[in-house]
Design a protein around this motif. Sequence first.
Motif, short mmCIF file in Angstrom:
data_model
loop_
_atom_site.label_atom_id
_atom_site.label_comp_id
_atom_site.label_asym_id
_atom_site.label_seq_id
_atom_site.Cartn_x
_atom_site.Cartn_y
_atom_site.Cartn_z
N GLY A 131 0.81 -1.22 0.00
CA GLY A 131 0.00 0.00 0.00
C GLY A 131 0.84 1.27 0.00
N ARG A 132 2.18 1.11 0.07
CA ARG A 132 3.06 2.30 0.10
C ARG A 132 4.03 2.28 -1.08
NH1 ARG A 132 5.55 1.21 5.38
NH2 ARG A 132 4.28 -0.63 5.30
N SER A 133 3.69 1.50 -2.09
CA SER A 133 4.57 1.39 -3.26
C SER A 133 3.89 1.94 -4.50
CB SER A 133 4.96 -0.07 -3.47
OG SER A 133 5.47 -0.62 -2.27
N GLY A 134 3.08 2.96 -4.31
CA GLY A 134 2.42 3.61 -5.44
C GLY A 134 1.09 2.97 -5.84
N SER A 164 -8.20 -4.98 -9.30
CA SER A 164 -7.08 -5.40 -8.44
C SER A 164 -7.50 -6.20 -7.19
CB SER A 164 -6.21 -4.21 -7.97
OG SER A 164 -5.37 -3.78 -9.02
N CYS A 165 -8.79 -6.41 -6.98
CA CYS A 165 -9.24 -7.06 -5.73
C CYS A 165 -9.30 -8.58 -5.82
CB CYS A 165 -10.60 -6.51 -5.30
SG CYS A 165 -10.50 -4.78 -4.85
N TYR A 170 -5.50 -6.62 -3.81
CA TYR A 170 -5.73 -5.33 -3.13
C TYR A 170 -6.79 -5.53 -2.04
CZ TYR A 170 -4.64 -0.36 -3.38
OH TYR A 170 -4.14 0.88 -3.11
N PRO A 171 -6.53 -5.06 -0.79
CA PRO A 171 -7.55 -5.21 0.26
C PRO A 171 -8.84 -4.48 -0.14
CG PRO A 171 -5.43 -4.55 1.20
CD PRO A 171 -5.28 -4.43 -0.29
N LEU A 172 -9.95 -5.18 -0.01
CA LEU A 172 -11.22 -4.66 -0.52
C LEU A 172 -11.62 -3.30 0.05
CD1 LEU A 172 -13.73 -7.65 -0.74
CD2 LEU A 172 -13.37 -5.85 -2.46
N ASP A 173 -11.48 -3.14 1.38
CA ASP A 173 -11.94 -1.88 2.00
C ASP A 173 -11.19 -0.68 1.43
OD1 ASP A 173 -13.74 -3.24 3.48
OD2 ASP A 173 -12.58 -3.18 5.35
N GLU A 174 -9.86 -0.84 1.31
CA GLU A 174 -9.04 0.26 0.79
C GLU A 174 -9.36 0.52 -0.68
OE1 GLU A 174 -4.71 0.07 1.30
OE2 GLU A 174 -5.14 -1.14 3.08
N ALA A 175 -9.48 -0.57 -1.44
CA ALA A 175 -9.76 -0.42 -2.88
C ALA A 175 -11.12 0.23 -3.09
CB ALA A 175 -9.70 -1.78 -3.56
N TYR A 209 -17.98 -2.19 -0.50
CA TYR A 209 -18.33 -1.00 -1.28
C TYR A 209 -19.46 -0.22 -0.61
CZ TYR A 209 -15.25 -1.47 -5.28
OH TYR A 209 -14.14 -1.49 -6.09
N GLU A 210 -20.43 -0.93 -0.04
CA GLU A 210 -21.53 -0.22 0.64
C GLU A 210 -21.01 0.57 1.83
OE1 GLU A 210 -25.39 -2.97 -0.54
OE2 GLU A 210 -24.28 -3.44 1.29
N LYS A 211 -20.06 -0.03 2.54
CA LYS A 211 -19.48 0.65 3.71
C LYS A 211 -18.72 1.91 3.25
CE LYS A 211 -16.15 -0.61 7.26
NZ LYS A 211 -14.87 -0.92 6.64
#
Length: 224
Positions: A131-134, A164-165, A170-175, A209-211
């Motif tokens: 999550g910190r590599s762009g 990406s999920c 890719y973690p769903l909440d962040e994506a 996504y709803e959250k």
Amino acid sequence: MQGISLPNSQIIDPRAYFRPAKVPQPATPALTLDSGPHYTAGMELQWTQRIRLKQGDITREAVDAIVNAANISLLGGGGVDGAIHQAAGPRLLEECKTLGGCPTGSAKITQGYRLPAKHVIHAVGPVYRDGRSGEPEQLAGCYRTAMALARQHKLRTIAFPAISCGVYGYPLDEAARIALGTVRDELPRSPRIEQAIFVLFDARALAAYEKAFKELSSSDENKK
Ligand code: AR6
């Protein structure tokens, strides 16, 4: 049975009542869906009314464009990419071969062939590391480029998967926050876009996504 008889002067001609009223004609034609560059239907709505979330299979969406979660080769793969190529038929791959690939964080557009969607926008999401590599910028770049292509091609409806999920991890909440936040920010400059639909494959993705949608809309409310 005895009918009611009215003197002739009182017989009511129903046509007198159903005759259409004369409607004054406007001097200039009304704004219609095809009124060209001034068309701004989307602008009348809040972003929360222009973004829709649903669970389903994106290959079944009859929209102007569905977005694919592709890889840099643009030559097909598994997951949603495999499902889109399968449903579109071999001419999609033929067109993809002419595109020369696509860098991570960007997107390219093709026809939809046998899909109910008119176009496919092939976006290349990042492989998630820490999550910190762009990755956040690259993921946002996919949505931003897809919306720019939708503007260029004058599209009105676009459907996105959770780029990406899947295998890219890719973690769903962040994506979900990045996907919704980026599309929300693009909508004001995309007046033709009436509906941006996020088609989530399973209940877990839909819940994430709803959250994120609730968080974004309540943070907007707090700013008012
Ligand atoms: N409709 C909607 N969403 C779907 C569908 C579908 N028919 N099928 C899967 N998903 P993934 P990525 C969801 O792995 O992580 C490919 O091989 C899935 O549940 O398809 O970006 C490409 O060629 C997940 O939530 O894409 C690349 O090499 C989301 O779509 C690589 O995978 C994305 O999962 C891209 O990986």
